[in-house]
Design an enzyme around this catalytic site. Structure first.
Site, short mmCIF file in Angstrom:
data_model
loop_
_atom_site.label_atom_id
_atom_site.label_comp_id
_atom_site.label_asym_id
_atom_site.label_seq_id
_atom_site.Cartn_x
_atom_site.Cartn_y
_atom_site.Cartn_z
N ARG A 87 0.87 -1.21 -0.11
CA ARG A 87 0.03 -0.12 -0.02
C ARG A 87 0.83 1.17 0.11
NH1 ARG A 87 -2.02 4.36 -0.24
NH2 ARG A 87 -4.16 5.13 0.97
N HIS A 147 2.31 6.94 2.04
CA HIS A 147 1.18 8.10 2.17
C HIS A 147 0.85 8.57 3.42
CE1 HIS A 147 -1.06 4.57 3.37
NE2 HIS A 147 -1.98 5.27 3.77
N HIS A 184 -2.47 11.03 5.47
CA HIS A 184 -3.82 11.49 5.45
C HIS A 184 -3.92 12.43 6.78
CE1 HIS A 184 -4.08 7.84 7.79
NE2 HIS A 184 -3.86 7.10 6.49
N GLU A 225 -5.21 6.97 11.92
CA GLU A 225 -5.17 5.45 11.56
C GLU A 225 -4.91 4.30 12.39
OE1 GLU A 225 -4.03 4.34 7.38
OE2 GLU A 225 -3.09 2.66 8.34
N HIS A 248 3.55 6.96 6.45
CA HIS A 248 3.71 5.37 6.68
C HIS A 248 3.52 4.61 5.32
CE1 HIS A 248 -0.65 6.60 7.22
NE2 HIS A 248 -1.06 5.35 6.57
N GLU A 253 -10.58 6.66 1.81
CA GLU A 253 -9.56 6.09 0.99
C GLU A 253 -9.16 6.58 -0.37
OE1 GLU A 253 -7.50 4.15 2.65
OE2 GLU A 253 -6.21 3.05 1.12
N HIS A 280 -25.43 -2.23 27.74
CA HIS A 280 -24.61 -1.13 28.18
C HIS A 280 -24.75 -0.09 27.26
CE1 HIS A 280 -22.42 -3.36 24.68
NE2 HIS A 280 -21.59 -2.21 25.17
N HIS A 304 -21.67 3.45 26.31
CA HIS A 304 -20.21 3.77 26.26
C HIS A 304 -20.58 5.59 26.47
CE1 HIS A 304 -18.61 0.04 24.97
NE2 HIS A 304 -19.86 0.27 24.17
N GLU A 331 -18.88 4.25 18.63
CA GLU A 331 -18.34 2.82 18.48
C GLU A 331 -18.79 2.52 17.08
OE1 GLU A 331 -19.86 0.16 21.29
OE2 GLU A 331 -19.62 -1.72 19.54
N HIS A 341 -27.19 -0.51 24.13
CA HIS A 341 -27.31 -1.85 23.24
C HIS A 341 -26.79 -2.75 23.77
CE1 HIS A 341 -23.38 0.32 22.98
NE2 HIS A 341 -23.01 -0.88 22.67
#
Ligand SMILES: *[C@@H]1O[C@H](CO)[C@@H](O)[C@H](O)[C@H]1NC(C)=O
Ligand SMILES: *[C@@H]1O[C@H](CO)[C@@H](O)[C@H](O)[C@H]1NC(C)=O
Ligand SMILES: *[C@@H]1O[C@H](CO)[C@@H](O)[C@H](O)[C@H]1NC(C)=O
Ligand SMILES: *[C@@H]1O[C@H](CO)[C@@H](O)[C@H](O)[C@H]1NC(C)=O
Ligand SMILES: *[C@@H]1O[C@H](CO)[C@@H](O)[C@H](O)[C@H]1NC(C)=O
Length: 435
Positions: A142, A145, A147, A151, A190, A215, A325, A327, A332, A371
């Site tokens: 890959r 590059h 961004h 990531e 990277h 992407e 539960h 968050h 998420e 959820h």
């Protein structure tokens, strides 16, 4: 104004008047007089078994709801999504769509691999995180590059070598295998390359800390140099312009190459000198076992470089469930690795939608939305909870109720003392089948 004592004695009188033993009205605290009807006790069991060769109908006969389909049916999709096709009666309102199968993503095929993505354009609710599923054959790269978003990555299968250089000019080269992760802060350059493995390269998941990541809009080494005047390139690198006779005219993105040397040391220009590693061997972390499965959490506490994304890898045995539960502040992005599941997302204001998931699907759950994730299949369910946060946090409904004054809980839910006393004060995370 009546005091509670007066009301109680009036109740006792009334009870004896209708020949109910007076003791029953006086000894147990009166249940709060219901101001709303009780919730239905319909268990909303599955309407059909997936293995059966049936034409599904959106009919909940126990509730007198639904009718047959007269028009066309896409039966494979209906069978995969039974809780959309014939929702449980507890569903209500309109929670925005929170499911995206990678199988519906437009794939980008290259020599040496492929990549497909989900971002806010595919699933509007997913504003804080986006994902890419990428495959590299042995040696494939890959291209180098960067961004504008951070990531985080998880290796689904195979082995990879990654590298980065920091703004301070420090270097990190590292290897990762199935179940391991990496993190590159926003803007860090990277590289990613598949090592020579019997698996035939590698497949992995990339998660970005912004829902609008694309992407197709990363900053690529070749794409940049193809758009700088050649004499400027020569001046920049202080070499003869003819040295750049063979740079590509457009981006490479994913392309084949010889695999890197087995030993990462022999790939290093200088030894690694960043204060923190950019990879983490999550595969080596021992999972915490629970009554219904297991979980492991890797966040900033063990992988400090990963300041904007953290994750939990969860297994749920057959019949078990990731407990009810939420968050507190962490969006998420959920990825299903194997098995089958259903989730009901509760979005406040009587809004709740149940959806079904299988391996390769994504769910997105906004902060504080209640959820659960139930194993609805006949094999172990494995999934990743990935958060837009450096720290993992959740609130267990069971623990909250168990640690709250019982009279308060009773006043809300009308539970008996034995039930309240049985609630686990220790967070379970994953519970086993129903008792
Ligand atoms: C599905 O299969 C199980 C096990 O054979 C059975 O107990 C259950 O009643 C079936 N459910 C339906 C809706 O047919
Ligand atoms: C598990 O479920 C799959 C798909 O529904 C079915 O094909 C398979 O026979 C089941 N296996 C067992 C052991 O029940
Ligand atoms: C990968 O490794 C195997 C075993 O060492 C070797 O036979 C093969 O040539 C290697 N492939 C590449 C592309 O280097
Ligand atoms: C660059 O290299 C070419 C080919 O070797 C040569 O003809 C030219 O004079 C060189 N230019 C400079 C500025 O050295
Ligand atoms: C993980 O568990 C294994 C087997 O119980 C044990 O040998 C190992 O030391 C544990 N690793 C860590 C990091 O705790």
């Amino acid at each position: 104004m009546h005091s509670w004592r007066q009301i109680l004695s009036t109740l006792a009188l009334l009870s004896s008047a209708v020949a109910v033993p007076a003791s029953s009205a006086v000894t147990s605290a009166p249940a709060a007089s219901p101001t709303v009807p009780y919730a239905s006790d319909d268990p909303n069991l599955p309407l059909w078994n997936e293995s059966e060769n049936i034409v599904p109908e959106p009919i909940r006969s126990s509730l007198g709801l639904g009718a047959s389909v007269l028009g066309p049916q896409n039966i494979p999709i209906e069978l995969q999504n039974p809780d959309l096709f014939a929702p449980p009666s507890t569903d209500s309102g309109a929670v925005p769509n929170y499911k995206w199968p990678f199988s519906l993503s437009h794939n980008r095929l290259q020599t040496g691999g492929w990549a497909r993505q989900q971002n806010v354009n595919a699933m509007g609710i997913a504003t804080a995180l986006a994902g890419v599923n990428m495959r590299l054959e042995v040696g494939a790269i890959r291209e180098m590059h960067w961004h504008i978003d951070g990531e985080w990555a998880y290796i689904i299968q195979g082995d990879l070598r990654i590298s980065t250089v920091t703004p301070e000019g420090q270097v990190y080269i590292g290897d990762v295998s199935q179940g391991d992760i990496w993190y590159f802060p926003a803007g860090y350059p990277h590289s990613i390359q598949a090592k020579n493995t019997t698996a035939g390269g590698a497949e992995f998941l990339l998660v970005f800390d912004s829902g609008s990541f694309s992407e197709d809009s990363t900053f690529l080494l070749t794409d940049w140099l193809a758009h700088v005047p050649k004499e400027v390139i020569a001046k920049n690198f202080q070499v003869n312009i003819s040295a750049f006779d063979h740079i590509p005219s457009r981006e490479l993105y994913i392309f084949p190459s010889a695999p890197p040397p087995v030993n990462p040391q022999s790939d290093m220009v200088v030894p690694n000198d960043t204060p923190m590693p950019f990879t983490f061997a999550m595969s080596k972390v021992n999972a915490t076992q629970t009554s219904g499965g297991s979980y492991k959490v890797v966040d900033q506490r063990t992988f400090p470089v990963s300041t904007t994304v953290c994750s939990a890898e969860i297994t749920v045995e057959v019949g078990g469930m990731r407990e009810l539960h939420w968050h507190p502040t962490e969006p998420e992005w959920t990825y299903f690795i194997s098995g089958q599941a259903r989730i009901t997302v509760y979005a406040s204001s009587a809004q709740a939608t149940t959806m079904n998931f299988q391996a390769g699907d994504i769910a997105y759950i906004p902060p504080s939305f209640g959820h659960y994730v139930e194993n609805t299949g006949n094999s172990t369910l494995v999934f990743l909870e990935i958060f837009r946060s450096g720290l993992f946090q959740d609130i267990s409904l069971t623990q909250w109720l168990a640690l709250t004054p019982p009279e308060l809980v009773k006043a809300h839910l009308g539970l008996d003392d034995a039930t309240i006393a049985s609630l686990s004060r220790v967070k379970q995370e994953v519970v086993g089948p129903a008792h």
